[in-house]
Design an enzyme around this catalytic site. Structure first.
Site, PDB file in Angstrom:
ATOM      1  CE  LYS A  42     -31.293   4.810 101.800  1.00  0.00           C
ATOM      2  NZ  LYS A  42     -30.004   5.049 101.135  1.00  0.00           N
ATOM      3  N   GLY A  43     -37.669   5.864  99.527  1.00  0.00           N
ATOM      4  CA  GLY A  43     -38.376   6.546  98.438  1.00  0.00           C
ATOM      5  C   GLY A  43     -39.544   7.423  98.855  1.00  0.00           C
ATOM      6  CD  GLU A  98     -43.341   2.168  98.218  1.00  0.00           C
ATOM      7  OE1 GLU A  98     -42.696   3.087  98.778  1.00  0.00           O
ATOM      8  OE2 GLU A  98     -42.845   1.066  97.966  1.00  0.00           O
ATOM      9  CG  ASP A  99     -41.207   5.211  96.142  1.00  0.00           C
ATOM     10  OD1 ASP A  99     -41.801   4.117  96.305  1.00  0.00           O
ATOM     11  OD2 ASP A  99     -39.981   5.269  95.934  1.00  0.00           O
ATOM     12  CG  ASP A 102     -42.253  -1.291  88.932  1.00  0.00           C
ATOM     13  OD1 ASP A 102     -42.882  -1.009  87.908  1.00  0.00           O
ATOM     14  OD2 ASP A 102     -41.099  -1.751  88.895  1.00  0.00           O
ATOM     15  CE  LYS A 130     -42.328   2.788  86.645  1.00  0.00           C
ATOM     16  NZ  LYS A 130     -41.010   2.135  86.578  1.00  0.00           N
ATOM     17  CG  PHE A 151     -36.193   3.782  86.117  1.00  0.00           C
ATOM     18  CD1 PHE A 151     -36.575   2.639  86.818  1.00  0.00           C
ATOM     19  CD2 PHE A 151     -35.362   4.691  86.742  1.00  0.00           C
ATOM     20  CE1 PHE A 151     -36.132   2.406  88.107  1.00  0.00           C
ATOM     21  CE2 PHE A 151     -34.909   4.468  88.039  1.00  0.00           C
ATOM     22  CZ  PHE A 151     -35.298   3.322  88.713  1.00  0.00           C
ATOM     23  CB  VAL A 152     -40.217   8.262  87.055  1.00  0.00           C
ATOM     24  CG1 VAL A 152     -41.010   8.338  85.760  1.00  0.00           C
ATOM     25  CG2 VAL A 152     -40.890   7.304  88.035  1.00  0.00           C
TER      26      VAL A 152
END
Ligand code: IMP
Ligand code: MG
Length: 178
Positions: A42-43, A98-99, A102, A130, A151-152
């Site tokens: 959902k990001g 994509e959000d 990582d 990241k 962590f955001v």
């Protein structure tokens, strides 16, 4: 600012600039062509909805839902597709939206799955990256901003499904994790 945050990392104004810049690049690269934006649920929904409204070439959208096994803050290498595409991407110009990238585990799996559907071209647009946490080698064609290993949340990103609706990106207080 939301009281669970340590600080605001990217303000609403900065987000607007970042998204405009990404859309401009995409509009330029695909001039005279059409694209399909594929968001990862959902990001990516907030970023996707801002980005698509700044795209001025013919554009379709679709979504994929992929879940990664593991804890809520660290992804594992195993990804399960919970919702697949509903439009045909064969011979189309596809940009995955994509959000955040990582470890890269989710994206490397999703990109392979999409490649197997024979798009004409497959690119990746991610709001955040990241790099210090990368496990899989992922090429990000359109990147909004590199961020440190924190962590955001906000602007679509969650912790335990919370904070997605914040209009800015913030760093979560450590106490909230515990
Ligand atoms: P990866 O498979 O390790 O690259 O993880 C990607 C997914 O993990 C992202 O799509 C997010 O849903 C989630 N994620 C990674 N880092 C963060 C973060 O800092 N905040 C919120 N979600 C994150
Ligand atoms: Mg995600």
């Amino acid at each position: 600012m939301n009281e669970d945050l340590k600080k605001v990392l990217i303000s609403e104004e900065e987000i607007e600039e970042i998204v405009s810049c990404l859309a401009e690049k995409i509009n330029h690269d695909y001039e005279g062509k059409s694209i399909i934006l594929v968001g990862l649920l959902k990001g990516s929904v907030v970023f996707m909805s801002d980005l698509m409204r700044k795209i001025n070439i013919p554009c379709k959208i679709d979504f994929i839902a992929a879940s990664s096994y593991g804890s809520s803050t660290v992804s594992s290498g195993v990804v399960r597709i919970e919702k697949d595409l509903s439009v045909d991407i064969e011979n189309e110009n596809v940009i995955v939206v994509e959000d955040i990238v990582d470890s890269g585990n989710t994206l490397s799996c999703v990109m392979e799955l999409l490649k197997a559907k024979n798009p004409k071209e497959l690119r990746l647009c991610s709001f955040l990256s990241k790099p210090s946490r990368r496990v899989k080698n992922i090429r990000i064609d359109y990147l909004g901003r590199e961020i440190p290993d924190e962590f955001v949340v906000g602007y679509g990103l969650d912790f335990d499904e919370k904070y997605r609706s914040l209009p800015y990106l913030g760093i979560l207080r450590n106490e909230v994790f515990l």
